[in-house]
Design a protein around this motif. Sequence first.
Motif, PDB file in Angstrom:
ATOM      1  N   PHE A 185       4.883  23.034  18.651  1.00 32.91           N
ATOM      2  CA  PHE A 185       4.427  23.217  20.035  1.00 32.91           C
ATOM      3  C   PHE A 185       5.669  23.367  20.895  1.00 32.91           C
ATOM      4  O   PHE A 185       6.802  23.264  20.406  1.00 32.91           O
ATOM      5  N   GLY A 186       5.474  23.640  22.183  1.00 25.74           N
ATOM      6  CA  GLY A 186       6.610  23.843  23.064  1.00 25.74           C
ATOM      7  C   GLY A 186       6.530  23.030  24.337  1.00 25.74           C
ATOM      8  O   GLY A 186       5.439  22.765  24.852  1.00 25.74           O
ATOM      9  N   ILE A 187       7.672  22.609  24.830  1.00 20.27           N
ATOM     10  CA  ILE A 187       7.807  22.074  26.190  1.00 20.27           C
ATOM     11  C   ILE A 187       8.510  23.166  26.983  1.00 20.27           C
ATOM     12  O   ILE A 187       9.675  23.489  26.724  1.00 20.27           O
ATOM     13  N   ILE A 188       7.792  23.763  27.912  1.00 18.96           N
ATOM     14  CA  ILE A 188       8.319  24.924  28.618  1.00 18.96           C
ATOM     15  C   ILE A 188       8.763  24.531  30.025  1.00 18.96           C
ATOM     16  O   ILE A 188       8.049  23.840  30.751  1.00 18.96           O
ATOM     17  N   ASP A 189       9.982  24.920  30.349  1.00 16.73           N
ATOM     18  CA  ASP A 189      10.589  24.632  31.644  1.00 16.73           C
ATOM     19  C   ASP A 189      10.702  25.953  32.404  1.00 16.73           C
ATOM     20  O   ASP A 189      11.606  26.756  32.144  1.00 16.73           O
ATOM     21  N   PHE A 190       9.750  26.176  33.313  1.00 22.12           N
ATOM     22  CA  PHE A 190       9.735  27.440  34.047  1.00 22.12           C
ATOM     23  C   PHE A 190      10.887  27.537  35.038  1.00 22.12           C
ATOM     24  O   PHE A 190      11.433  28.620  35.267  1.00 22.12           O
ATOM     25  N   LYS A 191      11.280  26.415  35.620  1.00 24.10           N
ATOM     26  CA  LYS A 191      12.346  26.427  36.624  1.00 24.10           C
ATOM     27  C   LYS A 191      13.647  26.926  36.023  1.00 24.10           C
ATOM     28  O   LYS A 191      14.371  27.720  36.642  1.00 24.10           O
ATOM     29  N   HIS A 192      13.953  26.477  34.807  1.00 25.87           N
ATOM     30  CA  HIS A 192      15.202  26.865  34.152  1.00 25.87           C
ATOM     31  C   HIS A 192      14.983  27.935  33.080  1.00 25.87           C
ATOM     32  O   HIS A 192      15.923  28.300  32.372  1.00 25.87           O
ATOM     33  N   ARG A 193      13.747  28.410  32.982  1.00 25.30           N
ATOM     34  CA  ARG A 193      13.375  29.481  32.055  1.00 25.30           C
ATOM     35  C   ARG A 193      13.830  29.178  30.626  1.00 25.30           C
ATOM     36  O   ARG A 193      14.515  29.972  29.970  1.00 25.30           O
ATOM     37  N   MET A 194      13.395  28.010  30.145  1.00 30.66           N
ATOM     38  CA  MET A 194      13.715  27.566  28.796  1.00 30.66           C
ATOM     39  C   MET A 194      12.450  27.010  28.140  1.00 30.66           C
ATOM     40  O   MET A 194      11.567  26.492  28.816  1.00 30.66           O
ATOM     41  N   ILE A 195      12.372  27.130  26.815  1.00 32.94           N
ATOM     42  CA  ILE A 195      11.318  26.456  26.072  1.00 32.94           C
ATOM     43  C   ILE A 195      11.939  25.732  24.897  1.00 32.94           C
ATOM     44  O   ILE A 195      12.750  26.300  24.159  1.00 32.94           O
ATOM     45  N   ALA A 196      11.585  24.469  24.744  1.00 32.43           N
ATOM     46  CA  ALA A 196      12.038  23.661  23.614  1.00 32.43           C
ATOM     47  C   ALA A 196      10.882  23.568  22.615  1.00 32.43           C
ATOM     48  O   ALA A 196       9.852  22.955  22.907  1.00 32.43           O
ATOM     49  N   PHE A 197      11.045  24.205  21.470  1.00 30.92           N
ATOM     50  CA  PHE A 197      10.032  24.133  20.424  1.00 30.92           C
ATOM     51  C   PHE A 197      10.234  22.857  19.616  1.00 30.92           C
ATOM     52  O   PHE A 197      11.362  22.509  19.243  1.00 30.92           O
ATOM     53  N   HIS A 198       9.131  22.175  19.347  1.00 32.63           N
ATOM     54  CA  HIS A 198       9.151  20.954  18.553  1.00 32.63           C
ATOM     55  C   HIS A 198       8.248  21.130  17.334  1.00 32.63           C
ATOM     56  O   HIS A 198       7.142  21.667  17.455  1.00 32.63           O
ATOM     57  N   GLU A 199       8.702  20.651  16.191  1.00 36.05           N
ATOM     58  CA  GLU A 199       7.874  20.648  14.992  1.00 36.05           C
ATOM     59  C   GLU A 199       7.239  19.270  14.828  1.00 36.05           C
ATOM     60  O   GLU A 199       7.838  18.252  15.172  1.00 36.05           O
ATOM     61  N   VAL A 200       6.012  19.262  14.313  1.00 38.48           N
ATOM     62  CA  VAL A 200       5.275  18.006  14.147  1.00 38.48           C
ATOM     63  C   VAL A 200       4.762  17.905  12.715  1.00 38.48           C
ATOM     64  O   VAL A 200       4.221  18.867  12.171  1.00 38.48           O
ATOM     65  N   SER A 201       4.968  16.748  12.106  1.00 36.95           N
ATOM     66  CA  SER A 201       4.519  16.538  10.729  1.00 36.95           C
ATOM     67  C   SER A 201       3.107  15.982  10.718  1.00 36.95           C
ATOM     68  O   SER A 201       2.578  15.521  11.738  1.00 36.95           O
ATOM     69  N   LEU A 202       2.478  16.001   9.556  1.00 42.10           N
ATOM     70  CA  LEU A 202       1.124  15.472   9.427  1.00 42.10           C
ATOM     71  C   LEU A 202       1.079  13.975   9.721  1.00 42.10           C
ATOM     72  O   LEU A 202       0.023  13.441  10.078  1.00 42.10           O
TER      73      LEU A 202
END
Length: 216
Positions: free
Chosen positions: A187-204
């Motif tokens: 999933f992603g945490i998207i920062d529109f102000k700084h135009r960045m997205i941090a993708f995170h992986e998640v395990s079961l």
Amino acid sequence: MKVAGMEKALLIGDVHAEDVLLSHVLQFGRNRGLDVVFCTGDFCGGSGDGDACVALAKRSGMRAVMGNHDEWCVRGQVRTLPDATAFHKLGVETQTFLKQLTSTITFRTAAGNAILCHGLMRHTMAKVNEGDYGYAIENNFELQEFLSQNTAHILLNGHTHRRMVMPFGNKVIVNAGTLFRAHQPCFGIIDFKHRMIAFHEVSLEGAIVEADIRAF
């Protein structure tokens, strides 16, 4: 929940009935100063609990669009796929939620207007892949529909199950990926102000790690 001119959002891709993973992701997103939770749909079509997914979505105040699996479920189409969700086996509240989903949501962010959809615009089965060029871009009519409109410069989508940031001049497509367990859930945490997205992986098991950060 702030919506107009939002700065940060939790961006969740195709859910595919992964209620346990969805719960982990929503818990991770709490108390992080996020304005909203977005989801690209496909609540249906998986081995988990579709009713639980929708209950979690409603409790979180999630803004979601209809995916192709949701559409097929509601219409009773393409029901021979593995783990296809039977509409009549879902709870009434889930059925109502799915039927009320729209194909697109347009909203204002700190980076300008954006569109949330599943595939490309109103076309739930349309897609663009990282690395597409030339003929594949020019003759992707659904993609050209987005590129030719002046409503929004950012499109958030899913469908391909592959996280992606793909620029097209002054416009960009950000793909959220998927929670489907067989396709590297993220999933992603998207920062529109700084135009960045941090993708995170998640395990079961619920372990969440930041995978990469991309500018858009």
